[in-house]
Scaffold this motif. Structure first.
Motif, short mmCIF file in Angstrom:
data_model
loop_
_atom_site.label_atom_id
_atom_site.label_comp_id
_atom_site.label_asym_id
_atom_site.label_seq_id
_atom_site.Cartn_x
_atom_site.Cartn_y
_atom_site.Cartn_z
N UNK A 251 29.18 -120.94 -10.72
CA UNK A 251 28.95 -120.32 -9.21
C UNK A 251 29.71 -121.25 -8.22
N UNK A 252 30.02 -120.39 -7.07
CA UNK A 252 30.61 -120.98 -5.77
C UNK A 252 29.88 -120.28 -4.64
N UNK A 253 29.94 -120.94 -3.54
CA UNK A 253 29.65 -120.30 -2.35
C UNK A 253 30.43 -119.31 -1.74
N UNK A 254 30.09 -118.60 -0.70
CA UNK A 254 30.84 -117.45 -0.48
C UNK A 254 32.38 -117.77 0.23
N UNK A 255 33.12 -116.89 -0.31
CA UNK A 255 34.66 -117.21 0.23
C UNK A 255 34.56 -117.38 1.90
N UNK A 256 33.78 -116.54 2.37
CA UNK A 256 33.95 -116.72 3.98
C UNK A 256 33.51 -118.11 4.46
N UNK A 257 32.68 -118.81 3.56
CA UNK A 257 32.41 -120.22 3.77
C UNK A 257 33.58 -121.11 4.11
N UNK A 258 34.67 -120.94 3.04
CA UNK A 258 35.61 -121.46 3.01
C UNK A 258 36.68 -121.22 3.95
N UNK A 259 37.07 -119.78 4.17
CA UNK A 259 37.73 -119.57 5.04
C UNK A 259 37.26 -119.94 6.56
N UNK A 260 36.19 -120.20 6.83
CA UNK A 260 35.69 -120.69 8.12
C UNK A 260 35.71 -122.34 8.07
N UNK A 261 36.06 -122.78 7.13
CA UNK A 261 36.20 -124.30 7.24
C UNK A 261 34.83 -124.95 7.24
N UNK A 262 33.69 -124.39 6.75
CA UNK A 262 32.48 -124.72 6.97
C UNK A 262 31.80 -125.35 5.72
N UNK A 263 32.69 -125.40 4.46
CA UNK A 263 31.88 -125.76 3.04
C UNK A 263 32.77 -126.92 2.51
N UNK A 264 32.07 -127.34 1.48
CA UNK A 264 32.91 -128.35 0.46
C UNK A 264 33.92 -127.88 -0.39
N UNK A 265 34.12 -128.42 -1.38
CA UNK A 265 35.09 -127.95 -2.55
C UNK A 265 34.71 -126.64 -3.10
N UNK A 266 33.09 -126.53 -3.21
CA UNK A 266 32.39 -125.47 -3.77
C UNK A 266 32.08 -124.31 -2.96
N UNK A 267 32.43 -124.44 -1.70
CA UNK A 267 32.12 -123.53 -0.66
C UNK A 267 30.68 -123.71 -0.25
N UNK A 268 30.06 -124.66 -0.71
CA UNK A 268 28.49 -125.11 -0.26
C UNK A 268 28.61 -125.57 1.24
N UNK A 269 27.47 -125.16 1.87
CA UNK A 269 27.61 -125.78 3.13
C UNK A 269 26.92 -127.06 3.45
N UNK A 270 27.60 -128.19 3.94
CA UNK A 270 26.95 -129.36 4.36
C UNK A 270 25.55 -129.11 5.37
N UNK A 271 24.53 -129.29 4.66
CA UNK A 271 23.06 -128.90 5.78
C UNK A 271 22.24 -129.81 5.82
N UNK A 272 21.80 -130.09 7.07
CA UNK A 272 20.70 -130.84 7.26
C UNK A 272 19.37 -130.51 6.43
N UNK A 273 18.85 -131.22 5.63
CA UNK A 273 18.00 -130.61 4.48
C UNK A 273 16.83 -130.44 5.22
N UNK A 274 16.28 -131.04 6.28
CA UNK A 274 15.06 -130.75 7.03
C UNK A 274 14.97 -129.69 8.14
#
Length: 381
Positions: A251-274
């Motif tokens: 699995x990977x995150x959505x391509x749009x995440x990578x295209x927007x410069x918002x994700x890590x190498x797996x296109x997962x978005x760095x998120x404040x967990x709270x």
């Protein structure tokens, strides 16, 4: 007018949009707030139903509905493919160039399976992470007459972490009812040194596997699949033969995440967990599979997160300080047979302790599956 845009029409996107609308009912009715949901196809898929399709416990048509019928009539559904998000300009750019400005953005773009990332996967493995492949697997197990079955996970993280356990136990029970279990070896391979990522779940599940004669291979990280020779080679050096291979695709995150410069190498978005905000972005929230939070990528996770995000979006739209915090709540049923189940319930501070499997827990799962469209998706609770 305040503009709220939700990207994605899955469990997370649908429930959060409906919850935001409920919280801002007066403002939406007065034309002070506009809510839009952007989804490429506008077809809502109930992905937990795919495994049920494999074992004829749900019909394929029960796993999808038109998104427009699930959203409140005051929410605008935009059927379009997203090109990218432009956080600096507070806008979403669609394929073709159309731009949608926002005051608050919620990203619920989910995860994407990539079977092509493992050599031989497409040719040699069955899976159930999309409807078409679930139906193919259903046919394969109906035609199965005996031999070696291997259940393997070809990459982490993946959505619905309990799914490999469920398909293993359901298959064991299914084969017993067909009188084929004594003609079949079931092998379970997992990438870490236990059968599940949480110790309090792994231990009882491993005991259950031992009771049912299921062989365990851990750790086993899939390197490649030989569809002709019918073997799976692990990076640790072990090679496992099979007659039927059921594998969880990478699995990977959505391509749009990578295209927007918002994700890590797996296109997962760095998120404040709270707060469930994109790190460094005050007006962008994220929920569901799209986050990099190290908890279950599951429908219940997205649903619980939707409560928090909706509360905070409503507060922000009213000029108030967002105060809701996500505590890591997750609730997942685990099918342990064709008509029995247990469940896990936990959060950041409290690990799960699954109760003894029973028909009652299974029936609760059935009820949830049947009422999902009219209650959960519409946020009617």
């Amino acid at each position: 007018m305040k503009r709220v845009i939700v990207l994605g029409g899955g469990i997370g996107g649908t429930t959060v949009a409906n919850r935001i609308r409920k919280g801002l009912e007066a403002e939406v009715a007065a034309g002070q707030v506009q809510i839009q949901v952007v989804d490429r196809e506008g077809i809502h898929a109930y992905q937990p139903g795919y495994l049920m399709v494999v074992f004829d416990k749900m019909r394929p048509e029960e796993t999808k509905r038109d998104e427009s019928g699930l959203l409140h009539r005051s929410i605008q559904l935009v059927r379009a493919e997203i090109e990218k998000i432009d956080p600096a300009a507070n806008k979403v750019v669609l394929k073709g160039g159309k731009e949608l400005p926002y005051d608050v953005l919620v990203i619920a773009t989910g995860s994407v399976i990539h079977p092509e990332a493992v050599p031989g996967f497409t040719e040699g493995a069955h899976s159930f992470y999309d409807l078409a492949n679930a139906q193919k697997l259903r046919t394969a197990i109906q035609q199965f007459t005996g031999g070696k079955i291997l259940i393997a996970v070809a990459g982490m993280p993946y959505k619905c972490p309990v799914a490999p356990l469920e398909v293993t136990f359901m298959l064991d029970d299914y084969l017993r009812t067909r009188g084929l279990r004594d003609k079949t070896e079931i092998h379970y391979a997992y990438p870490i040194p236990k059968v599940f990522g949480i110790d309090t779940v792994a231990q009882p599940m491993q005991r259950l596997m031992a009771e049912r004669g299921i062989s365990i291979h851990v750790p086993f990280n899939v390197e490649r699949i030989d569809p002709v020779g019918k073997t799976v080679k692990g990076v640790e050096g072990e090679t496992i033969p099979f007659d039927l291979l059921i594998a969880i695709p990478p699995h990977r995150g959505s391509d749009v995440v990578g295209a927007s410069g918002l994700g890590d190498k797996g296109n997962w978005i760095p998120t404040d967990r709270f707060a469930l905000k994109v790190e460094g972005k005050e007006n962008i929230y994220v929920l569901g599979d799209a986050t990099n939070i190290p908890i279950s990528k599951a429908g219940s996770t997205a649903d619980y997160e939707a409560e928090v995000v909706a509360h905070n979006v409503v507060a922000a739209a009213r000029g108030e300080s967002p105060s809701a915090r996500y505590d890591g709540r997750v609730y997942c049923w685990i099918m342990t047979g064709m008509s029995q189940a247990t469940y896990i319930k936990f959060d950041y501070l409290h690990p799960p302790h699954p109760p003894t499997p029973s028909f009652a827990h299974y029936w609760n799962k059935v009820i949830y599956n049947r009422t999902y469209w009219d209650i959960t998706a519409r946020a009617l609770y």
